[in-house]
Scaffold this active site. Structure first.
Site, mmCIF file in Angstrom:
data_model
loop_
_atom_site.group_PDB
_atom_site.id
_atom_site.type_symbol
_atom_site.label_atom_id
_atom_site.label_comp_id
_atom_site.label_asym_id
_atom_site.label_seq_id
_atom_site.Cartn_x
_atom_site.Cartn_y
_atom_site.Cartn_z
ATOM 1 N N GLY A 27 64.252 -33.253 70.878
ATOM 2 C CA GLY A 27 65.166 -33.863 71.824
ATOM 3 C C GLY A 27 64.903 -35.343 71.994
ATOM 4 O O GLY A 27 64.117 -35.944 71.250
ATOM 5 N N ASP A 28 65.533 -35.930 72.994
ATOM 6 C CA ASP A 28 65.460 -37.357 73.278
ATOM 7 C C ASP A 28 64.981 -37.523 74.710
ATOM 8 O O ASP A 28 65.684 -37.154 75.659
ATOM 9 C CB ASP A 28 66.853 -37.979 73.095
ATOM 10 C CG ASP A 28 66.883 -39.470 73.374
ATOM 11 O OD1 ASP A 28 65.880 -40.014 73.875
ATOM 12 O OD2 ASP A 28 67.923 -40.098 73.092
ATOM 13 N N PHE A 29 63.770 -38.081 74.902
ATOM 14 C CA PHE A 29 63.236 -38.161 76.260
ATOM 15 C C PHE A 29 63.951 -39.180 77.134
ATOM 16 O O PHE A 29 63.710 -39.249 78.334
ATOM 17 C CB PHE A 29 61.724 -38.394 76.286
ATOM 18 C CG PHE A 29 61.186 -39.517 75.429
ATOM 19 C CD1 PHE A 29 61.798 -40.755 75.354
ATOM 20 C CD2 PHE A 29 60.000 -39.331 74.718
ATOM 21 C CE1 PHE A 29 61.275 -41.781 74.595
ATOM 22 C CE2 PHE A 29 59.467 -40.355 73.944
ATOM 23 C CZ PHE A 29 60.103 -41.587 73.891
ATOM 24 N N HIS B 25 53.852 -47.451 76.312
ATOM 25 C CA HIS B 25 53.642 -48.788 75.739
ATOM 26 C C HIS B 25 54.626 -49.098 74.612
ATOM 27 O O HIS B 25 54.721 -50.247 74.173
ATOM 28 C CB HIS B 25 52.189 -48.960 75.269
ATOM 29 C CG HIS B 25 51.860 -48.321 73.970
ATOM 30 N ND1 HIS B 25 50.829 -48.773 73.170
ATOM 31 C CD2 HIS B 25 52.390 -47.255 73.304
ATOM 32 C CE1 HIS B 25 50.756 -48.029 72.077
ATOM 33 N NE2 HIS B 25 51.676 -47.109 72.144
ATOM 34 N N ASP C 1 59.526 -33.741 70.944
ATOM 35 C CA ASP C 1 59.590 -34.967 70.144
ATOM 36 C C ASP C 1 60.866 -34.945 69.312
ATOM 37 O O ASP C 1 61.682 -34.020 69.435
ATOM 38 C CB ASP C 1 58.354 -35.103 69.248
ATOM 39 C CG ASP C 1 57.942 -36.561 69.041
ATOM 40 O OD1 ASP C 1 58.836 -37.387 68.731
ATOM 41 O OD2 ASP C 1 56.743 -36.880 69.173
#
Length: 350
Positions: free
Chosen positions: A240-242, A259, A214
């Protein structure tokens, strides 16, 4: 002259019109209930009476609140089923009110605090513009998008994470019971907040290790929760950045992630999971599914919240299946839960 007699009897058409007016009135004043529940949570009303009925004066003394106003709040709480009035000005818990207590199984206290929080309401004020423009209004109301705002406001971010944990607890038990992790050694909880679902699975499956992935300001809460749950030795928190990449894993959890984002962004997240996945890896998507248009559907109202606060939306099962296929996955399982959310299991295409 004193009033005498009774009101004239309504015709069938007049009675029906009165019912319609009452229904609309209840819709337009529903925000009153949200703030009554929030006030009861802030003043910890249900915690104060957990061990027995109390008067407004007793609660007011504990909370340093106005006795008369506190009584009026308790009376309103009793009118909506949060409390029960036992006579003599004493109020007791109901099963619904018990869920507003802090730290009890199934507690929704933090969810209630978030629903009525000032920032959340500020974003809803320009909601007609969200419909006109087809985009959320966080920037108009608060100067940034949701996740940037949370990164800049630690107290609001902590409440948001706790509220997500409240909601997660509704599906953890069903997920743990239904999910087959056979062959999975490393589970990655993508965008998992403080990792409530991941920790539930680690507690149930002693052979697996878990990765919470996250944003940097979120991960420390996951470490603390893992310590408290006694599974820290099998837990890793990774920031991190997904949209860029995700950790390698045998099994991916995507709980209420998709969503939040547009179709294109969802495909990017799912493709990153596909790229990092070990051979034979699977994905569990947990989302609410839109029902038939025109039927009573809480997910349709949840979709309005998504329009207000994020770039995402609630989707039908067919819409999710199309996203999965575009990203290189196929759905192999569907399990409803006892909540409004469903479990969708995926495996790689081809």
């Amino acid at each position: 002259m004193p009033l005498t007699g009774t009101a004239p009897e309504l015709s069938a058409a007049e009675a029906e019109a009165a019912q319609h007016a009452q229904a609309l009135y209840q819709m337009t004043t529903a925000h009153w209930i949200t703030q009554v529940v929030r006030a009861a949570a802030v003043l910890r009303v249900t915690d104060h009476i957990a061990d027995g009925a109390r008067t407004a004066e007793e609660i007011a003394e504990r909370e340093s609140s106005h006795p008369g106003a506190t009584h009026r709040l308790l009376r309103a709480c009793a009118s909506i089923g949060l409390l029960a009035h036992e006579g003599g000005g004493r109020f007791a818990l109901t099963p619904v009110g018990a869920l507003l207590r802090e730290g009890v199984p199934g507690s929704l206290r933090d969810a209630a605090l978030l629903s009525g929080a000032p920032a959340h309401w500020q974003v809803w004020q320009p909601f007609p513009e969200a419909v006109r423009e087809g985009r959320p209004q966080w920037e108009r109301a608060l100067g940034s998008d949701l996740f940037t705002y949370l990164a800049q406001h630690p107290e609001d971010a902590a409440l948001f994470s706790r509220a997500m944990t409240n909601a997660t607890e509704q599906v953890v038990q069903d997920t743990v019971a239904l999910l087959d992790l056979d062959g999975a050694v490393r589970i990655a909880d993508i965008g998992g907040a403080d990792g409530a679902l991941l920790l539930g699975l680690l507690a149930e499956h002693a052979h697996v290790e878990g990765v919470l992935f996250d944003l940097p300001h979120v991960v420390p809460a996951g470490h603390a929760a893992a310590e408290a749950a006694g599974v820290a030795e099998r837990f890793e928190g990774v920031a991190g950045d997904f949209f860029e990449s995700v950790p390698e894993a045998d099994y991916y959890l995507l709980k209420w992630v998709l969503h939040d984002w547009s179709d294109e962004q969802c495909v990017r997240i799912l493709r990153n999971c596909r790229r990092a996945a070990r051979p034979g890896a699977r994905v569990l998507v947990i989302e609410a599914l839109l029902g038939e248009t025109g039927a009573p559907d809480p997910v349709a109202l949840l979709d309005m919240n998504m329009l207000s606060v994020s770039a995402g939306r609630e989707r039908s099962l067919d819409a999710y299946d199309a996203l999965f296929e575009e990203a290189g996955w196929k759905r192999t399982g569907l399990s409803p839960t006892r909540s409004m959310f469903s479990l969708l299991e995926l495996e790689p295409l081809g």
